[in-house]
Scaffold this active site. Structure first.
Site, mmCIF file in Angstrom:
data_model
loop_
_atom_site.group_PDB
_atom_site.id
_atom_site.type_symbol
_atom_site.label_atom_id
_atom_site.label_comp_id
_atom_site.label_asym_id
_atom_site.label_seq_id
_atom_site.Cartn_x
_atom_site.Cartn_y
_atom_site.Cartn_z
ATOM 1 C CG ASN A 207 -0.149 -0.101 2.505
ATOM 2 O OD1 ASN A 207 0.578 0.802 2.844
ATOM 3 N ND2 ASN A 207 -0.278 -1.222 3.223
ATOM 4 C CG ASP A 276 -5.934 -5.373 5.697
ATOM 5 O OD1 ASP A 276 -5.535 -5.456 6.867
ATOM 6 O OD2 ASP A 276 -6.442 -4.340 5.210
ATOM 7 C CE LYS A 286 9.611 -11.207 -14.142
ATOM 8 N NZ LYS A 286 10.113 -10.337 -15.189
ATOM 9 C CG PHE A 321 -2.736 4.936 13.558
ATOM 10 C CD1 PHE A 321 -2.054 4.703 14.736
ATOM 11 C CD2 PHE A 321 -2.686 6.204 12.987
ATOM 12 C CE1 PHE A 321 -1.323 5.706 15.342
ATOM 13 C CE2 PHE A 321 -1.958 7.216 13.585
ATOM 14 C CZ PHE A 321 -1.267 6.978 14.754
ATOM 15 C CE LYS A 339 -8.218 -4.142 13.864
ATOM 16 N NZ LYS A 339 -7.150 -4.334 12.903
#
Ligand code: C5P
Length: 399
Positions: A207, A276, A286, A321, A339
């Site tokens: 991300n 996630d 590869k 967060f 959590k």
């Protein structure tokens, strides 16, 4: 408090009030070393401050030092705070630009102590876009400000630019000096950055997190005297001095590093944007496109925060967060419960805020106490607000 404050005095007419600032710090038990700019020394004799402070006022960068030590470097290491009152537009501009052509501006670059600036100047100068930009730049670096007051100015104008009340300057200075040891004896674990979940040696799932928020939080923990462990995913940032930095790549590696540090941690701040999902199958070399086919199977990564939340002991404080594109508060509250975190810091991502930006606006949701919302702040300033709240919640746990 057996500490020394360097008081920078520059050439604003308001400099007579700096005498009261010297007195205020002294009353609180701090030693004061006054550093005047050469222009300030034209307005008033350095001897006045030497007599008040009981130490020699420094003006000249190239004066013969009393000892063999290089004075601006030794003072830079010794002080608990650099307070500049009054600070002219010129000094603020030099600080912002990294110009170091006299003792005060050199000291600013040389010190790692916190810096407090009380500006004083004509209103037009204070409101000039250049000055506004310089102040914003310094705030992003962590410099704190005592805003000037509105009133009668030396130039005869009425407006913003009067040096703040000396008492307010001293109060703010003492708060900053006190904060420098507020987490002494505590261990803080901070996670930062993204994780990378590889498919093969050249492809991964990740991300846009750059780690800026987490690195600022680690810096703040160090600044408050905490033993700090920073578990960092891949970032291009320089780790804060004084933190033990553990570099990881994947969520699984991050989990392992966190579980190792967790038993000793009093506070855990999970600022990392943990991926996630990860690929169900990974390859050691590869893979050709044809080999991979049209779709790839993924699976969930471990939820580190939830695991630490479950394992938490009564004295430990866990902060998560929540970066959200919508329903920010609702999601933050859900995470707090799901959590078992004590605090969730929520921020909206997208449209100039969030990943990779220098600024953020956060909402702090906690099990107890009010919802706290900040306007747009530099991540440096935001980390201070977050740690103030962490300390307040820690205090409640102690009672
Ligand atoms: O569930 P969500 O990913 O939105 O929650 C975000 C919070 O959970 C952040 O504090 C993040 O560091 C943490 N997290 C985690 N492990 C994951 C995913 C998120 O610790 N696998």
């Amino acid at each position: 408090m057996n500490k020394t404050v360097a008081l920078g005095v520059s050439s604003s007419i308001g400099l007579y009030k700096a005498c009261e600032v010297v007195r205020g710090f002294q009353k609180a038990g701090l030693g004061v070393r006054v550093v005047m700019t050469p222009n300030a020394a034209k307005l008033i004799s350095p001897l006045l401050f030497s007599s008040l402070a009981g130490t020699r006022t420094i003006v000249d960068l190239f004066a013969e030092p009393e000892t063999r030590r290089i004075e601006h470097i030794s003072l830079a290491k010794e002080i608990a705070l650099l307070c500049v009152a009054p600070a002219t537009a010129n000094v603020i501009g030099k600080f912002a630009g990294g110009v170091a052509d006299d003792f005060l501006t050199t000291l600013f670059l040389a010190t790692r102590a916190p810096v407090l600036v009380a500006a004083a100047m004509n209103e037009a100068m204070f409101l000039h876009p250049r000055t506004r930009a310089n102040i914003a730049r310094l705030k992003a670096l962590g410099v704190e400000f005592v805003e000037p007051e509105k009133g009668y100015l030396a130039c005869g104008d009425e407006g913003w630019g009067r040096l703040a009340d000396p008492e307010a300057i001293v109060r703010e200075g003492l708060r900053i000096v006190g904060r420098s040891e507020s987490l002494k004896g505590k261990t803080v674990l901070v996670t930062a950055g993204p994780t990378r979940e590889p498919l093969d040696p050249v492809r991964f799932l990740s991300n846009p997190s750059t780690g800026k928020m987490g690195y600022e939080l680690a810096r703040e923990a160090v600044a408050r005297g905490a033993a700090t462990v920073l578990v960092s995913g891949p970032t291009g940032l320089v780790p804060p001095a004084g933190a033990l930095t553990v570099r990881v790549r994947t969520a699984a590696e991050m989990e392992k590093a966190c579980l190792e540090a967790f038993p000793k941690a009093d506070v855990v701040v999970m600022a990392a944007a943990v991926s996630d999902f990860r690929f169900k199958e990974t390859r050691g070399r590869k893979a050709a496109k044809a080999e991979i086919g049209p779709s790839l199977a993924v699976e969930r990564t471990p939820d580190i925060l939830a695991r630490l939340g479950r394992a938490k002991k009564p004295g430990q404080l866990v902060v998560g967060f929540a970066a959200e594109t919508h329903a920010v508060l609702a999601h933050a509250r859900e995470k707090l419960a799901a959590k078992n975190a004590d605090i969730v810091v929520a921020n909206a991502v997208g449209e100039g805020l969030g990943f990779g930006t220098d600024d953020t606006a956060v909402r702090i949701v906690a099990r107890t106490g009010p919802l706290q919302e900040t306007g747009t702040l530099s991540k440096r300033e935001a980390s201070r607000v977050i740690f103030d709240r962490i300390e307040a919640e820690l205090e409640k746990k102690r009672r």
